[in-house]
Write a protein that holds these residues in place. Structure first.
Motif, PDB file in Angstrom:
ATOM      1  N   ILE A   1       0.860  -1.183   0.000  1.00 43.91           N
ATOM      2  CA  ILE A   1       0.000   0.000   0.000  1.00 43.91           C
ATOM      3  C   ILE A   1       0.896   1.232   0.000  1.00 43.91           C
ATOM      4  N   ALA A   2       0.961   1.918  -1.138  1.00 43.34           N
ATOM      5  CA  ALA A   2       1.743   3.153  -1.299  1.00 43.34           C
ATOM      6  C   ALA A   2       3.212   3.000  -0.915  1.00 43.34           C
ATOM      7  N   ARG A   3       3.750   1.812  -1.044  1.00 38.61           N
ATOM      8  CA  ARG A   3       5.154   1.520  -0.710  1.00 38.61           C
ATOM      9  C   ARG A   3       5.532   1.976   0.705  1.00 38.61           C
ATOM     10  N   SER A   4       4.537   2.093   1.574  1.00 41.65           N
ATOM     11  CA  SER A   4       4.787   2.437   2.972  1.00 41.65           C
ATOM     12  C   SER A   4       4.255   1.376   3.920  1.00 41.65           C
ATOM     13  N   PHE A   5       3.269   0.597   3.482  1.00 35.96           N
ATOM     14  CA  PHE A   5       2.672  -0.440   4.315  1.00 35.96           C
ATOM     15  C   PHE A   5       2.465  -1.693   3.480  1.00 35.96           C
ATOM     16  N   TYR A   6       2.312  -2.822   4.159  1.00 35.75           N
ATOM     17  CA  TYR A   6       2.025  -4.067   3.458  1.00 35.75           C
ATOM     18  C   TYR A   6       1.140  -4.959   4.315  1.00 35.75           C
TER      19      TYR A   6
ATOM     20  N   GLY B   1       2.552  -4.725   8.076  1.00 35.74           N
ATOM     21  CA  GLY B   1       3.496  -3.853   8.748  1.00 35.74           C
ATOM     22  C   GLY B   1       3.847  -2.621   7.941  1.00 35.74           C
ATOM     23  N   TYR B   2       4.930  -1.999   8.360  1.00 35.86           N
ATOM     24  CA  TYR B   2       5.427  -0.742   7.806  1.00 35.86           C
ATOM     25  C   TYR B   2       6.671  -1.017   6.973  1.00 35.86           C
ATOM     26  N   MET B   3       6.880  -0.236   5.918  1.00 34.24           N
ATOM     27  CA  MET B   3       8.074  -0.361   5.087  1.00 34.24           C
ATOM     28  C   MET B   3       8.822   0.963   5.058  1.00 34.24           C
TER      29      MET B   3
ATOM     30  N   SER C   1      14.995  -0.721  -2.584  1.00 35.83           N
ATOM     31  CA  SER C   1      15.082  -1.641  -1.451  1.00 35.83           C
ATOM     32  C   SER C   1      14.418  -1.038  -0.219  1.00 35.83           C
ATOM     33  N   PHE C   2      13.851  -1.933   0.597  1.00 37.65           N
ATOM     34  CA  PHE C   2      13.067  -1.514   1.748  1.00 37.65           C
ATOM     35  C   PHE C   2      13.387  -2.388   2.953  1.00 37.65           C
ATOM     36  N   MET C   3      13.236  -1.804   4.129  1.00 38.09           N
ATOM     37  CA  MET C   3      13.245  -2.559   5.374  1.00 38.09           C
ATOM     38  C   MET C   3      11.781  -2.719   5.776  1.00 38.09           C
ATOM     39  N   GLN C   4      11.392  -3.925   6.136  1.00 35.23           N
ATOM     40  CA  GLN C   4      10.019  -4.191   6.545  1.00 35.23           C
ATOM     41  C   GLN C   4       9.973  -4.467   8.049  1.00 35.23           C
ATOM     42  N   LEU C   5       9.084  -3.792   8.746  1.00 39.41           N
ATOM     43  CA  LEU C   5       8.840  -4.004  10.172  1.00 39.41           C
ATOM     44  C   LEU C   5       7.387  -4.425  10.297  1.00 39.41           C
TER      45      LEU C   5
END
Length: 175
Positions: free
Chosen positions: A95-100, A133-135, A142-146
């Motif tokens: 979702i908007a490259r900020s959440f998943y 979570g949050y990205m 590249s992204f870190m996923q929490l």
């Protein structure tokens, strides 16, 4: 010592995945993603825990990704020793490259040995994790996923896991 090692591992992992993303550039036609996570833990009675979970995904659409994730972990202490392998499919919606939000089905193969009683167990367990979570962007693609996942198949008295709730930190390159 624990307060130093865990942040150090996160910084090293982040810089490694950032370097990978710089080398790949921003190729819009490449739909493959790579990533995973690592974990290290220490505890009482000489407890030590090491875990790695590599993943390979494919972007079905710009916001939907499916793939395969693996997991391997080693645990040891003065009283027990355990090895666990897991593998299975996953799907993530971004979702908007900020959440998943995502789902992950894992089949685990567990070998456990109690050092005190010389008791051994070899068993399997299936887990279906649902969550999200949050990205955080850490490079060009590249992204870190929490995130936080919950194993909906978890049962308190019949699972090798102590809880169905699983926090996770991971890295993805290629989104």
């Amino acid at each position: 010592m624990k307060k130093f090692i865990i942040p150090l591992m996160l910084v090293i992992s982040g810089s490694l995945f950032s370097q990978v993303s710089i080398g790949t550039g921003s190729q819009q036609n490449n739909r493959w993603t790579f990533g995973g996570g690592i974990g290290v833990g220490f505890g009482s009675n000489s407890a030590f825990y090491l875990q790695a979970s590599p993943r390979v995904g494919y972007k079905i659409t710009d916001d939907l990704e499916g793939g395969v994730v693996g997991s391997i972990s080693w645990q040891t202490s003065d009283y027990y020793k355990s090895t666990m392998f897991g593998v299975g499919p996953f799907v993530n919606y971004y979702i908007a490259r900020s959440f998943y939000v995502g789902a992950n089905l894992q089949q685990y193969f567990i070998n456990y040995k109690d050092k005190f009683y010389d008791y051994k167990v070899n068993e399997q367990e299936t887990a279906l994790y649902l969550g999200g979570g949050y990205m955080q962007r850490i490079g060009a693609n590249s992204f870190m996923q929490l995130g936080l996942m919950y194993n909906v198949l978890w049962k308190e008295n019949s699972s090798v896991f102590s809880s169905g709730l699983v926090p996770n930190i991971g890295f993805v390159v290629g989104l």
